[in-house]
Structures are given as C-alpha cells and as structure tokens.
Design a protein around this motif. Sequence first.
Motif, short mmCIF file in Angstrom:
data_model
loop_
_atom_site.label_atom_id
_atom_site.label_comp_id
_atom_site.label_asym_id
_atom_site.label_seq_id
_atom_site.Cartn_x
_atom_site.Cartn_y
_atom_site.Cartn_z
N LYS A 1 0.83 -1.21 0.00
CA LYS A 1 0.00 0.00 0.00
C LYS A 1 0.86 1.25 0.00
O LYS A 1 2.04 1.22 0.36
CB LYS A 1 -0.88 0.01 1.27
N SER B 1 -0.96 15.77 12.91
CA SER B 1 -1.99 14.97 13.59
C SER B 1 -2.72 15.87 14.59
O SER B 1 -2.18 16.88 15.03
CB SER B 1 -1.37 13.78 14.30
N TYR C 1 -10.03 11.93 4.48
CA TYR C 1 -10.85 10.74 4.74
C TYR C 1 -12.24 10.88 4.10
O TYR C 1 -12.88 11.93 4.20
CB TYR C 1 -11.02 10.50 6.25
N ARG D 1 -14.41 7.16 -0.68
CA ARG D 1 -14.89 5.90 -0.08
C ARG D 1 -16.34 5.68 -0.50
O ARG D 1 -17.17 5.26 0.30
CB ARG D 1 -14.85 6.01 1.46
N SER E 1 -13.51 11.91 12.41
CA SER E 1 -12.52 12.30 11.42
C SER E 1 -12.60 13.80 11.12
O SER E 1 -11.57 14.48 10.95
CB SER E 1 -12.73 11.49 10.15
N ASP F 1 -3.56 9.77 11.87
CA ASP F 1 -4.88 10.41 11.78
C ASP F 1 -4.72 11.90 11.43
O ASP F 1 -5.33 12.76 12.04
CB ASP F 1 -5.59 10.25 13.14
N ASN G 1 -12.32 16.65 1.17
CA ASN G 1 -11.40 15.77 0.46
C ASN G 1 -11.30 16.06 -1.05
O ASN G 1 -10.21 16.29 -1.59
CB ASN G 1 -11.87 14.33 0.71
N ARG H 1 -0.59 8.12 7.26
CA ARG H 1 -1.70 9.04 7.54
C ARG H 1 -2.76 8.35 8.39
O ARG H 1 -3.32 8.94 9.30
CB ARG H 1 -2.29 9.52 6.21
N ALA H 2 -3.02 7.07 8.11
CA ALA H 2 -4.04 6.34 8.87
C ALA H 2 -3.59 6.19 10.33
O ALA H 2 -4.41 6.32 11.24
CB ALA H 2 -4.29 4.99 8.23
N ILE H 3 -2.32 5.94 10.56
CA ILE H 3 -1.83 5.75 11.93
C ILE H 3 -1.80 7.08 12.69
O ILE H 3 -2.17 7.16 13.85
CB ILE H 3 -0.44 5.07 11.93
N GLY I 1 -0.38 6.73 2.75
CA GLY I 1 -1.70 6.34 3.22
C GLY I 1 -1.61 5.62 4.56
O GLY I 1 -2.38 5.90 5.48
N THR I 2 -0.64 4.71 4.67
CA THR I 2 -0.45 3.95 5.91
C THR I 2 -0.09 4.89 7.07
O THR I 2 -0.67 4.82 8.16
CB THR I 2 0.68 2.91 5.72
#
Length: 397
Positions: A88, A290, A130, A135, A181, A99, A264, A95-97, A92-93
């Motif tokens: 991935k 964050s 997000y 999505r 979010s 937030d 977004n 950013r997800a961790i 992205g990874t």
Amino acid sequence: MKTPLVEMDGDEMTRVIWKMIKDILITPYVDLKTEYYDLGLENRDATNDQVTLDSANATKKYGVAVKCATITPNAARVKEYNLKEMWKSPNGTIRAILDGTVFRAPILVKGISPYISNWKKPITIARHAYGDVYRNVELSVPAGSKAELLVTRPDGTEERALIHDFKTPGIIQGQHNLDKSIESFAKSCFNYALDTKQDVWFSTKDTISKKYDHRFKDIFQEIFDKDYKEAFEKAGITYFYTLIDDAVARVVRSEGGFIWACKNYDGDVMSDMVATAFGSLAMMTSVLVSPDGVYEYEAAHGTVQRHYYKHLKGEKTSTNSMATLFAWTGALKKRAELDALPELMRFAQMLEEASLQTIEDGVMTGDLASLSTLPNKQSVDTETFLREIGKRLALKL
Ligand code: NAP
Ligand code: MG
C-alpha cells in the motif's frame, strides 16, 4: 540535538537527493540525531512493510519526522522490483496511523511569479484526507427502479429516504464521513494555524448539502468556539467560514497568506490548481499534522523517476531539491522549537535563506530556469545546485 528526528528514507531520485542534502548541507554543521527507517521499496518488501508501520509509530513517540518521497507500487513496480505484494501507499499507511491532515504550501522566490499577480504570500491548502467520494459506493440504475437510502440502527429500527424514482436509466452514489474524522481535521487545521500564525478559511457547500456539508460546518464552529477562540484572538488570527464558490472567488482576489481548509475532493482539485498557479510542483512543501500535534514533513512531489533513470545511466540530472530540503529544515525547526534549541533553529533558518538566495542569485535547476524571469539565470545540475547553496550557507554561518 536532544531528541532524534524520525528519518524516513525513500526511493529513486529523491533518495539520491536525500543523501546529498545530508552530506553537503546538514551533517557538516549539525550533530544530527535521527532514528533511521529505510522506506525504500526494497526494504518495505523485505520487511513485509513492517518498516512503514514502525516508522509511523516512532513518529507518534518522538513527535517529528522527515520523509523522503517513496514509490507507491503498481503492477509495473511489482515486476520491476520483483515484489512479494503490491504494498500500500506508505503515505496512506502513515496518515491512517497518525490520523493527520496534510498541509501543502508553495515556496516563493523572486523571479518566479505566480500566474495570479496579486498573490504575494503562500496559500496553504489543508485537505481532509478521509471519506466522501474517495470511499463511495456507486450503482448504475435501470429504468423503472426506485433507489432509497436505508440506515439500520443498532436497535434494528430503520430509516429510509427516497433518492429517486427512475423512469429512465441513471446512476446513484453513496458517501459517508465520520464526526471523529472531521473533528481531527478541524483540530489539525486550528493547531497548524496557531503554529504558523495564519487565518483559517473553511469552505463547503452547506446551502445545498444541508445535512452532510452542514455537519462539517457545525463541527468546525463547535470546536473553534470551545477550544480555539481565545487562542486565535491572542494570536491575532481569525477563523472564517464561507461557501466553496465564494471561497474560490475570494482566494483568487486575495494576496495569500492563509490556510484554506477543504473537504477531500475540493482539496484534491484546489491543491493542484494552487500549486500550478504558484509555479512548480518541485517547490511545494507538505506536512502531515496529527490532531495531537505530531508532525511529518515531506516534499509534495514524487520520486522523480524519469530523472532517476538518467542518473542510473550516468547522465547528469537537474533535479530540484528545494521541497525535500524544506522538509528537512521544517523538521529541524520543529525539533528546535520543541526542545528549545535556538542554535538549531537559527541554522535551519539560514539554510532556508541560503537556498532562496541561491535561486534569487540566478543559480537554479532546469525546471525553475524555464520559469524564472531573472535576466542572469543559469541552469545547473542537481549536485551543483546543492553545493552553491552550501557556499552561501558557509558564508552566512
Ligand atoms: P513525480 O515524481 O512528482 O514527477 C513527475 C514529473 O514532475 C517529473 O518527471 C518531473 O518532470 C517533474 N518533477 C517532479 N519533481 C521534480 C523535482 N524535484 N525537480 C524537477 N522536476 C520535478 O511524479 P511521478 O513521476 O508521477 O511519480 C514517480 C513515483 O513517485 C511514483 O512511483 C509514485 O508512486 C511516487 N510518488 C510518491 C509521492 C510521495 O511519496 N509523497 C508522491 C507522488 C508520487 P520532467 O520529467 O518533465 O522533468
Ligand atoms: Mg490530485
């Protein structure tokens, strides 16, 4: 330095630049402390991408990271690097961790003028990262169908709303977002505004989207009134909400110098518009912030693959290192601020000044030379540009 920076190395031409920046401009002067994570694609593959997770968790622990551009694998890269998996996107990874929200701002220099002549100061785009259309769920609908929204609540009760009675064929789309979010997004924007002493503009289309976009507007206002109003007054900055179409008109007429918070999709589109209007992708900085105040600095551009293949063939490239260099100075300045290290702060500021001065003296990479209006401009290769900055830095120091 007291606390280490989290150093995330990357791929291709930016990996080459990364090392040059450190060797030529930083380690000769700074007792550099970093915790090093190799996010180069080979090592991500060797560690089953664990290194990306580790680097993000280290960023949470220490508070400040600097990241080199990395390859987001596609089918061609899987073949090129013989990957175990199509890993991935590291961004992205991370950013997800964390937030976080991404803030993008251009570096302005004399000789490269924005296409919009009244823009005197940078415009920072804060893009919510997000949900919404990214999505979504979509369906094609045949004639004679009825489409409804259905929500099944935890207690089993249902709420329905008619989308459309289709007499002729059409399309539908479902989108969502989360209060949590949106709250993180709002907090990141307000914290970053206090940090950089800039106003925040936020825009949605709440007149048309009376529940969805209106929720964004309400959450921003609630968080602002509760936790930020006083601090903003003290800092002499303001929070301002307006409709997206009004915002676009005001942004164009403005002189810049504010943060434009966007949903977004708006952020996706507007950041390309703003970057292009300011001149060059290679001059866009990017920082992930964050809601609890962790910072990850990087360049907005990618790994400059085309230049890297030239470099591998032994040809000279003229790759612009400004955005990567400003990722380093941004991270050093933030570390200096958090650890109260005035000398480190001064060093990072001088390094930024030396790099701007180099371009304003007419010495620049090819991408800028083709834009610059300076009469004495001269296009140099990747390493010469950094050495020219080094000369000016040494004089200043
Ligand atoms: P790119 O690396 O941003 O480069 C696109 C083009 O823009 C280059 O070919 C070059 O144009 C110009 N350019 C970009 N940065 C430059 C610089 N510093 N100096 C001079 N010119 C510059 O985008 P890409 O080629 O689409 O993507 C390459 C790889 O980067 C992909 O594998 C992608 O996954 C990755 N990527 C990573 C990030 C990230 O880590 N944040 C972001 C975007 C893309 P010319 O060739 O015309 O000189
Ligand atoms: Mg885009």
